[in-house]
Design an enzyme around this catalytic site. Sequence first.
Site, PDB file in Angstrom:
ATOM      1  N   GLY A 325       0.844  -1.201   0.000  1.00 14.17           N
ATOM      2  CA  GLY A 325       0.000   0.000   0.000  1.00 14.17           C
ATOM      3  C   GLY A 325       0.870   1.239   0.000  1.00 14.17           C
ATOM      4  N   SER A 326       0.399   2.260   0.692  1.00 14.21           N
ATOM      5  CA  SER A 326       1.085   3.553   0.625  1.00 14.21           C
ATOM      6  C   SER A 326       2.409   3.582   1.355  1.00 14.21           C
ATOM      7  CB  SER A 326       0.181   4.658   1.171  1.00 14.21           C
ATOM      8  OG  SER A 326      -0.966   4.738   0.360  1.00 14.21           O
TER       9      SER A 326
END
Lengths: 630, 369
Positions: A325-326
């Site tokens: 993810g981020s």
Amino acid sequence: MEFKNPQEELERFRSRLAFAGGFVLFCFALLFVRFVWLQIVQHDYYQTRAEDNRISLVPIVPNRGLIVDRNGAVLARNYSAYTLEITPSRAGNLEQTIDGLAAIIEIEAKDRRRFKKLMDESKSFETLPIRTRLSDEEVAKFIAHRYRFPGVEIKARLFRQYPGGAFASHILGYIGRVTDADLEKIEEKEQDANYRGTEHFGKTGLEQRYEFDLHGVSGHEQVEVDAGGRAVRTLSRSAPVAGNQLTLTVDVELQRIAEQAFGDRRGAMVAIEPSTGGILAMVSVPNYDPNLFVDGIDTQSWRELNESAQKPMVNRALNGAYPPGSTFKPFMALAALTLGKRRPEQAIADPGGFNFGGHFFRDDKKGGHGMVDMYKSIVVSCDTYYYMLANDMGIDNIATFMGSLGFGQRTGIDIEGESKGVLPSQQWKRERFKKPEQQKWYAGETISIGIGQGYNAYTPIQLAQATATIANQGVMFRPHLVKYVTDTRSGEKRMIEPEPLRRLDLKPEHLEVIKNAMVGVNREGTGARAFAGAGYVAAGKTGTAQVFSYKGAEHKTETMQAHLRDHALFIAFAPADEPKIALAVLVENGGFGAQAAAPIARQVLDYYLLGKKPKEPAPADEDAVEGDAE
Amino acid sequence: MNSGFGLPTLRGWWQKLVAPLDWPLMMITGLLVLLAFGVMASASPERINAQLANMAVALVVMRVLAQIPPQRLMHLAVPVYLLGVLLLIGVALFGDISKGARRWLNLGFMRIQPSELMKIAMPLLLAWFFQKREAMPRMADYAIAAVMLLVPVALIARQPDLGTAILVLAAGFYVIFFAGLSWKIMIGMVVAGIAAAPLAWNLLHDYQRHRILTLIDPEKDPLGKGFHIIQSTIAIGSGGILGKGWRSGTQAQLEFIPERHTDFIFAVFSEEFGLFGNLILLILYALLIGRGLMIAANAATLFSRLLAGAVTMIFFTYAFVNMGMVSGILPVVGVPLPLVSYGGTALVTLFVGIGILMSIHGNRMLVQK
């Protein structure tokens, strides 16, 4: 019919007596020849056989080495207990023998099941425990009836014990009875002689990896045995040498706080000392109790552990591969700086998404974040910035750079069976798929790679290692759990030296940009709520990984609703200017990273840097604003 | 006792007691018995007292028999034989079973093993029979003798008790042999016996076949039926020339030798005293047998001769079969080592034999040549 002459008759009788006497002498001579054959000609052979009968070389299994944490707290030790053991080949009718024993000593159905399993796995001349941990009273009872049970004996044995129960089980691993596969490893190491009496072997975790350190050197005892196989007296003895002690880099208190911080959630956390690669805590929850395996686990318990939907036997820190993810964004930004694809101050206009080939990749913030430079892209976790960046860099540039940070490779931690994860690239796709149309890399697939989605799948330890590498100015260490091994005989400590795997060619000013932005995350960005009021400066990045299924992912989406929630991630290091700890947290189906993962990181850092002990598991922050849900 | 009054009385009493005894036989037997208690003290010291009691009974029986003249023994031949056969039939019908064999008869107040009686009753009867036919032994007489022999042997073999059956058969055969059965017939019987061997094989019990097969290759089943023979040959072989020393035999003391106080006591002896001890034991048995054959040679009547010769050869049969099976050249048939193995019944039987020999010697031909 004539009458016989008595004198003639007597002579005839006497000749028959003489014949009988001769026959007697002949037979006795025959016996004598036989005795000469056995007692002179074959004497050496029978002498040896008599000695073989009489003398038995009994190995004395050494004490297994202890495992202690960096401060000496004991994580694995041994205790002595009496076991009741049967040698099936000598015991006659086994059912009767066990029934007979059950009349004297309590033998549960579980014990019988376990014994049966051991029987199936062993050879009949091995001695197998039917009951362990006998009380003194039970020992006395058995000894009084011992004569009734040939092939059954009491043995004092050392048992492995993990005093913390399930605590840190994925680090320690467990031991179990030696199997054929283990025997092959023993032969490979030419340790056959040393393992002759050994019944246990490390199966997972440190117990497995450091098996040959922990085992020690077997002693042996020459004993005289009777026909029933019982030792009559000891003829000679050489003492065993206990196994070496492992001192870990792990801090038990930190480990405990980290495990507790998860509450009853599933997930993993790895905390590394950036300057050495020493692992300070490594969590994979739920845990399992390794003590269950020591006496030999029965089939039913084994099945329960393996078939549980919670998968307690999986070490998520090393074998769970998750999209980052981020949390991928700081590494993407560093790649851009290093490869000259972006300057820090270079800003893009974020219209709320990125249009590529007719497909609109949305940013999670409607209308976009406005003008976004590199700092802001990390602090607010702007997706559009990274869609564009990924597109500009191309998949192979990303793969090469991320590979240098250790993504998609085994870290080399001192636990076996670590997963590689997936570092997507054109080559990877060619090798991964069979059909030609699947083997081709589409430029559109690169876009979501930029925000840590797509084919990306990394283990928590890879994430922690990459974080630690940034914290350590680009010098990457091999993560390790054991600090040093103490030789029992000499007392010498063999250091597991901090081993720089590689020094990345990163410019300090580039690293400064990334660190500064990650500090910004916890000061004014997505991590700010979790780190409000911390007495130190921590750099961090939240991440939320969509749970979705594609072929080849280690984690398949369950059809259950709860299992469709996103995974929450958080990476951090602190203090930012002189990092002492770097970590990666993953909460399976925890939702937003800021909600579930960041509070866990906060508790861990609070304890490690300030000595603060939390009262309860890290609360999930339901109000946390997440800027990065793609 | 130094009082001049008591001494002559005591001496007289002693002289009366030992008068019927044959001193050479007493000497040899005494040495064997001494040796037996030595081995027993090593193989099974806890049984010494019981065996001493057996010995006392056996000596009394011997002394009693030594005084009975052969003529009176002859009168007992037929009733004892008939009683023996009746009891054997009783065993076959009502006997107690132990270890898979029906050998014992429970009389209510005691349990007896009638086959043991047959070991003496058989030669007694056949010696009596040939004495009666002294004038003209014909072929038919040998046939009748064979029938009288084979009936009890068959009853015993059916129990099954192969060891005792062989001993009884041998005892009877010796009488027939000494009575002058022609060599031609004997050779013919041997040939016929070999020819009938396959048939006999089918009649044997499983355990008897196993014993024979085990003899051929004991290593085939080292923990099962071969165990006895393997362990006893190991004991003998490891004894070497001089043995491991009294009570120092590892095979014996660590209980590797099965039945080490009864049928396999020879292995214990042989392990601890070696080839040297074996030679002494063989010499003692040879002397015992030699003395017995000498008594037979000088016996007064045909009955005495046949009986003395057969009884002597029974000792030989015991000794040879036992040492042969323990050292692995004969099948294991359950025959004790005479005068050495533990057990009252066999001991009494053997001393009955010695008593008979002494009685025959006491009534030998007084006029020589």
